[in-house]
Write an enzyme that holds these catalytic residues in place. Structure first.
Site, PDB file in Angstrom:
ATOM      1  N   MET A   1      24.553   8.008   2.991  1.00 50.67           N
ATOM      2  CA  MET A   1      24.478   9.317   3.629  1.00 50.67           C
ATOM      3  C   MET A   1      24.790   9.219   5.126  1.00 50.67           C
ATOM      4  O   MET A   1      25.524  10.043   5.670  1.00 50.67           O
ATOM      5  CB  MET A   1      23.095   9.936   3.401  1.00 50.67           C
ATOM      6  CG  MET A   1      22.978  11.367   3.899  1.00 50.67           C
ATOM      7  SD  MET A   1      24.189  12.471   3.126  1.00 50.67           S
ATOM      8  CE  MET A   1      23.231  13.180   1.795  1.00 50.67           C
TER       9      MET A   1
ATOM     10  N   PHE B   1     -12.101  -7.025  13.259  1.00 53.44           N
ATOM     11  CA  PHE B   1     -11.033  -7.518  12.391  1.00 53.44           C
ATOM     12  C   PHE B   1     -10.644  -6.425  11.386  1.00 53.44           C
ATOM     13  O   PHE B   1     -11.501  -5.833  10.745  1.00 53.44           O
ATOM     14  CB  PHE B   1     -11.492  -8.778  11.659  1.00 53.44           C
ATOM     15  CG  PHE B   1     -10.452  -9.288  10.698  1.00 53.44           C
ATOM     16  CD1 PHE B   1      -9.228  -9.759  11.153  1.00 53.44           C
ATOM     17  CD2 PHE B   1     -10.685  -9.262   9.331  1.00 53.44           C
ATOM     18  CE1 PHE B   1      -8.257 -10.201  10.269  1.00 53.44           C
ATOM     19  CE2 PHE B   1      -9.722  -9.714   8.440  1.00 53.44           C
ATOM     20  CZ  PHE B   1      -8.505 -10.191   8.909  1.00 53.44           C
ATOM     21  N   GLN B   2      -9.362  -6.190  11.263  1.00 56.05           N
ATOM     22  CA  GLN B   2      -8.813  -5.161  10.371  1.00 56.05           C
ATOM     23  C   GLN B   2      -9.417  -3.790  10.626  1.00 56.05           C
ATOM     24  O   GLN B   2      -9.643  -3.006   9.711  1.00 56.05           O
ATOM     25  CB  GLN B   2      -8.957  -5.570   8.900  1.00 56.05           C
ATOM     26  CG  GLN B   2      -8.092  -6.796   8.571  1.00 56.05           C
ATOM     27  CD  GLN B   2      -7.901  -7.017   7.079  1.00 56.05           C
ATOM     28  OE1 GLN B   2      -8.771  -6.717   6.271  1.00 56.05           O
ATOM     29  NE2 GLN B   2      -6.749  -7.570   6.707  1.00 56.05           N
TER      30      GLN B   2
ATOM     31  N   LYS C   1     -17.773   0.121   5.518  1.00 55.22           N
ATOM     32  CA  LYS C   1     -18.231  -0.800   4.476  1.00 55.22           C
ATOM     33  C   LYS C   1     -19.732  -0.667   4.214  1.00 55.22           C
ATOM     34  O   LYS C   1     -20.172  -0.697   3.070  1.00 55.22           O
ATOM     35  CB  LYS C   1     -17.890  -2.231   4.894  1.00 55.22           C
ATOM     36  CG  LYS C   1     -18.147  -3.233   3.793  1.00 55.22           C
ATOM     37  CD  LYS C   1     -17.600  -4.602   4.130  1.00 55.22           C
ATOM     38  CE  LYS C   1     -17.997  -5.568   3.008  1.00 55.22           C
ATOM     39  NZ  LYS C   1     -17.382  -6.872   3.134  1.00 55.22           N
TER      40      LYS C   1
ATOM     41  N   GLU D   1       0.806  -1.222   0.000  1.00 57.09           N
ATOM     42  CA  GLU D   1       0.000   0.000   0.000  1.00 57.09           C
ATOM     43  C   GLU D   1       0.838   1.269   0.000  1.00 57.09           C
ATOM     44  O   GLU D   1       0.413   2.300  -0.513  1.00 57.09           O
ATOM     45  CB  GLU D   1      -0.961   0.011   1.190  1.00 57.09           C
ATOM     46  CG  GLU D   1      -2.106  -0.984   1.068  1.00 57.09           C
ATOM     47  CD  GLU D   1      -1.760  -2.356   1.613  1.00 57.09           C
ATOM     48  OE1 GLU D   1      -0.570  -2.628   1.893  1.00 57.09           O
ATOM     49  OE2 GLU D   1      -2.697  -3.177   1.757  1.00 57.09           O
TER      50      GLU D   1
END
Lengths: 566, 160
Positions: free
Chosen positions: A480, A112-113, A162, A50
Site C-alpha cells: 500500500m 520491577f515490571q 498483586k 501479548e
C-alpha cells in the site's frame, strides 16, 4: 459470609459473565491468578506475544458479539497489549483486559515490571481502573463488563495490584448495574424519527450509508428491511461490510478512498444521506466540502460525539441503531403517508442510475496471462467458501482487496482493523474467531509484510488446534505504501521493498502447519481447494503480480468523485 | 469565543487527568482550570475556560460528557453568570511609589497581604476584566511576581 481470594473472585466473575475462553500470557504479577486458573474450567489460551492475546480476544468478540477477555502481566506484558487495545478502541469492540500490577506499596517506586498502564491506556480505552481496594474488586469487574458491552462498546482495562488479588474478600451478590454518570441513550426520540422518515418520503435520490454500528447492535435485519422498504441503495464502510448483504442488488459495496465508483457517485449526487452507525471518517469522506454536497443528512448513532463531528448533520438521532431502525420501520408501517409501491417507483429511476454507474465502472482488474492477480485470489476464496467464511485481514492492500472482492452477506464475517489500521491484527484475530467457532472456515487474508508482524501466533494456533487458513498475497513489497509512492512520490520506493522474506511454505512446516504455494493463476484454485480440505493450520503463499494497485482510489484530501480507476 | 464550562465529576484519582488528557489529545485548548471538592466530598466541581467556535465547544461538551467519571457539563456562558478570579501580585513599592500603589489597590478594592521594604503583595478579586485592568495599571510600576487562580463561575440564580 465466607471469604475467598481475589483470584477466586475474578474467576467467579468470569463465570458470571459467561466467559469460557480467555487469552493471555503469564508473569510474576499475575501468577496467583494463573494458579487459580489451573483449577477452573475456563480455557486459557497461551499466546506468544501479548499483542496477540488482545487481538485474539478482539477477534473472538467481533465474531461472537460477546465480550472478549485478555489477561496480561504487569509492565512489558501490559505495554505489549496497548496497540491491540487501541485497535479495539478505534473500532468500538467490547473487550476487558486484565493487567497485573506490582503490589500497592510498590506503586510509584519504579518497581520491577512496573508501568502506569492506567495512565498509558487512558486515551485508548472506554474506561479503565486501578483496583486499589480489595473490597472494590468484584464491583469493578462487573462494572467493567457492563461498560465494555453497553452503549458504544469498547475496551475496558482493569489493573490488578498483586496484593489485591492475593487478599481475602467477600463475594457480594450481583445486582443490576446502575451508574449515575453513564446512561447511554438506547431509544430514539420519536419526533426525530418522524422527521427523518418524512425526509425519506420527500427524497428522490436517497442513500443509506452504514457503518460498524449496524453490526455492533445486530441491526442488519432491520437495516435490510428499511433499505428494501424504501428501495434505497446501501453503501457500507469497511466496518459496515456484512451489515447489508453484499449480493443484494441494492448493495453498492464499500465507499470512500477505495470504495466502488457507484458508491462514491451515489453519495455525491444524493439528496438524502441516511448515515447509520457510521462516523464520517476521513477515509470515507475525502475532501469534506465535496462530500454529499447536495444531501440532507440524517445521522443515527449511539454516541453523541460522533454526530456533527466532521460533517454538519440535519437530523441527528442519538440511539442504538437497532432501536432507531426498528422505530423507522414501524413509522412507515403505521403511516398513511407511506405507500411501498409509490416509494419503490419513485426511487426506481435513482436505483437504475446507480446500477448504471456500477455497470459502467464495476470493481474490476486487468488479467495478465498466467500472473496471479490478488483480486482473483479473493474471488476464488469467495466462490469456494460460498461467501460464508469468516475473513480476517491484515492491513494494507490485502485488506482492501478482501473488502472489495469478497461478498459479505452476513454480519460478523469480516474482522479487520478499520480505525487504527493495525498490521498484525489478522492472524491472532483469526485464532480468536476460530476458537469461538471451531466449525467455521476462518481465513486470514494477509500480505507478506503484515503477516510477519504477529507470525509467532502460528504456534498458538497449532497448540490449540485453531486450524485457520492464512492466504498471503505475496508481492515482496509493503504494497500500500509502495502504491502511494508509485502514484505520488515519483516511484521512489523508500523502505517498501521486502528484500528478505521467509519461505512461507518452509515456515509453515517449521510450525507443524501445512504450506502451499501458487505461482501461476492455474495453481490458485487447486491450492485453495487443498487448503480448505486440509484438516490443519495452512499457509497459502500466492506470488501475486508485484505492482498491482488497489483501485478505485481517491487520493488523500481529494473529493470522492475524483477517483483513479483501473 | 470564550466559553466557561462547569463540570461536575467524581472525586476519584485520575478523573482530572481524564479531562486534561481529553483536551490535549483532541487539540482543544484550556485557558484556565479550577477544581475543588463540592459539598458532597465524592464529587468535584471544575470550572474550565476554553476558546472555540460553537461547533468546537459543542464537541468539547459532548466529549466531556462521554467520560465515565463526568456527571454533568454546563456551558454557563449560555446564560447569566457570575465569575471571579483571584490574583496575588507582588509589586515594587519603593519610597516614591508606595503611596501610589496603595491608592491603586484601594480603587480596585484590593488588600495588601504582605509587605517588605521594597514590595507590597496585594490580593485582588474580581472578574477577569478587572484582574486584567489592575495588572495593566501596576505593570509600569513594576510587577515582580504574579499568581492567578483562574476563573471560577456560577450561573445566576433564577430571579423568579
Amino acid at each position: 459470609m465466607s471469604k475467598i481470594t481475589g483470584s477466586q473472585a475474578i474467576v467467579k466473575c468470569l463465570h458470571e459473565e459467561g466467559i469460557d475462553t480467555i487469552f493471555g500470557f503469564p508473569g510474576g504479577a499475575v501468577i496467583d491468578l494463573y494458579d487459580e486458573l489451573l483449577d477452573s474450567d475456563i480455557k486459557h489460551v497461551l499466546v506468544r506475544h501479548e499483542q496477540g492475546a488482545v487481538h485474539a480476544a478482539d477477534g473472538y468478540a467481533r465474531a461472537t458479539g460477546k465480550v472478549g477477555v485478555a489477561l496480561l502481566t504487569s509492565g512489558p506484558g501490559a505495554t505489549n497489549g496497548v496497540t491491540a487495545i487501541a485497535t479495539a478502541y478505534m473500532d468500538s469492540i467490547p473487550i476487558v483486559v486484565f493487567t497485573g500490577q506490582v503490589p500497592r506499596v510498590l506503586i510509584g517506586n519504579d518497581a520491577f515490571q512496573e508501568v502506569d498502564i492506567v495512565g498509558i491506556t487512558r486515551p485508548c480505552t472506554k474506561h479503565n481502573y486501578l483496583v486499589s481496594d480489595p473490597k472494590e474488586l468484584v464491583s469493578t469487574i462487573r462494572e467493567a463488563f457492563y461498560l465494555a458491552a453497553s452503549g458504544r462498546p469498547g475496551p475496558v482495562l482493569i489493573d490488578l495490584p498483586k496484593d489485591v488479588v492475593a487478599s481475602m474478600m467477600s463475594f457480594p451478590e450481583k445486582k443490576p448495574i446502575k451508574m449515575q454518570t453513564y446512561q447511554p441513550t438506547m431509544e430514539p426520540h420519536p419526533g426525530q424519527i418522524a422527521k427523518a422518515c418524512k425526509s425519506c418520503l420527500k427524497a428522490k435520490r436517497p442513500v443509506l450509508y452504514i457503518g460498524g454500528g449496524v453490526i455492533l447492535s445486530n441491526a442488519n435485519k432491520e437495516l435490510t428491511e428499511l433499505a428494501e422498504k424504501l428501495n434505497t441503495p446501501v453503501t457500507m464502510t469497511l466496518m459496515g461490510l456484512g451489515g447489508f448483504p453484499g449480493t443484494n442488488p441494492l448493495s453498492l459495496g464499500m465507499l470512500g478512498m477505495h470504495g466502488s465508483y457507484a458508491s462514491n457517485m451515489a453519495v455525491a449526487k444524493s439528496d438524502l444521506l441516511i448515515a447509520v452507525g457510521a462516523r464520517f471518517d476521513d477515509r470515507v469522506t475525502g475532501r469534506l466540502d465535496a462530500f454529499a454536497p447536495h444531501a440532507e443528512i440524517i445521522h443515527v448513532d449511539i454516541d453523541p460525539t460522533s454526530i456533527s463531528k466532521n460533517v454538519d448533520v440535519d437530523i441527528p438521532i442519538v440511539a442504538d441503531c437497532k432501536h432507531a431502525l426498528r422505530a423507522m420501520n414501524s413509522w412507515f408501517d403505521d403511516s398513511k403517508q407511506f405507500d411501498a409501491e409509490t416509494t419503490r417507483d419513485k426511487h426506481q429511476p435513482w436505483v437504475n442510475q446507480v446500477q448504471e454507474w456500477n455497470e459502467k465502472h464495476p470493481l474490476t482488474y486487468r488479467e495478465e496471462g498466467d500472473i496471479i492477480k490478488p483480486q482473483y485470489v479473493i474471488e476464488v476464496l469467495n466462490r469456494l467458501t460460498k461467501g460464508d467464511a469468516i475473513i480476517t485481514t491484515e492491513v494494507g492492500q490485502n485488506q482492501m482487496w478482501a473488502a472489495q472482492f469478497y461478498k459479505f452477506n452476513k454480519p460478523r464475517r469480516l474482522l479487520t482493523s478499520g480505525g487504527l489500521g493495525t498490521m498484525g491484527y489478522g492472524l491472532p484475530a483469526a485464532i480468536g474467531a476460530k476458537l469461538a467457532f471451531p466449525e467455521a472456515t476462518v481465513i486470514d487474508v494477509a500480505g507478506d509484510g503484515s503477516i510477519q508482524m504477529n507470525i509467532q501466533e502460528l504456534a498458538t494456533a497449532r497448540q490449540y488446534g485453531a486450524k485457520v487458513k492464512v492466504a498471503i498475497l505475496n508481492n515482496n513489497y509493503l504494497g500500500m505504501v509502495r502504491q502511494w509512492q508509485e502514484l505520488f512520490y515519483n516511484k521512489r520506493y523508500s523502505a517498501t521493498i521486502m528484500e528478505v522474506t521467509p519461505d512461507f511454505v518452509e515456515l509453515a512446516r517449521a510450525y507443524g502447519a501445512v504450506g502451499l504455494r501458487a505461482k501461476t493463476k492455474d495453481e490458485v484454485e487447486p491450492v485453495i481447494k487443498e487448503a480448505l480440505a486440509t484438516d490443519n493450520l495452512v499457509i497459502m503463499d500466492f506470488a501475486i503480480s508485484r505492482e498491482e494497485g488497489v483501485f478505485p482510489m481517491v487520493p488523500a484530501g481529494k473529493a470522492t468523485t475524483e477517483m483513479l480507476l483501473v | 469565543m470564550k466559553h466557561t464550562l462547569s463540570v461536575l465529576l467524581q472525586n476519584k484519582p485520575g478523573a482530572l487527568s481524564r479531562v486534561t488528557g481529553l483536551f490535549s489529545g483532541r487539540g482543544f485548548n484550556i485557558e484556565s482550570l479550577c477544581v475543588a471538592e463540592t459539598l458532597d466530598p465524592k464529587v468535584s466541581c471544575m470550572t474550565l475556560v476554553t476558546r472555540g467556535d460553537n461547533s468546537i465547544v459543542e464537541q468539547i461538551t459532548k466529549q466531556l460528557h462521554k467520560l465515565i467519571d463526568v456527571i454533568k457539563v454546563t456551558d454557563i456562558t449560555e446564560g447569566e453568570f457570575v465569575e471571579r478570579e483571584m490574583v496575588l501580585i507582588r509589586v515594587k513599592a519603593e519610597a516614591n511609589t508606595r503611596a501610589e500603589v496603595l491608592r491603586i489597590i484601594d480603587i480596585f478594592r484590593g488588600k495588601v497581604v504582605d509587605v517588605s521594604p521594597t514590595t507590597y503583595t496585594v490580593e485582588i478579586t474580581g472578574p477577569e476584566s478587572k484582574v486584567k485592568a489592575v495588572i495593566d495599571i501596576l505593570r509600569p510600576i513594576g510587577i515582580k511576581e504574579i499568581i492567578r487562580t483562574g476563573t471560577i463561575a456560577m450561573a445566576r440564580a433564577p430571579k423568579k
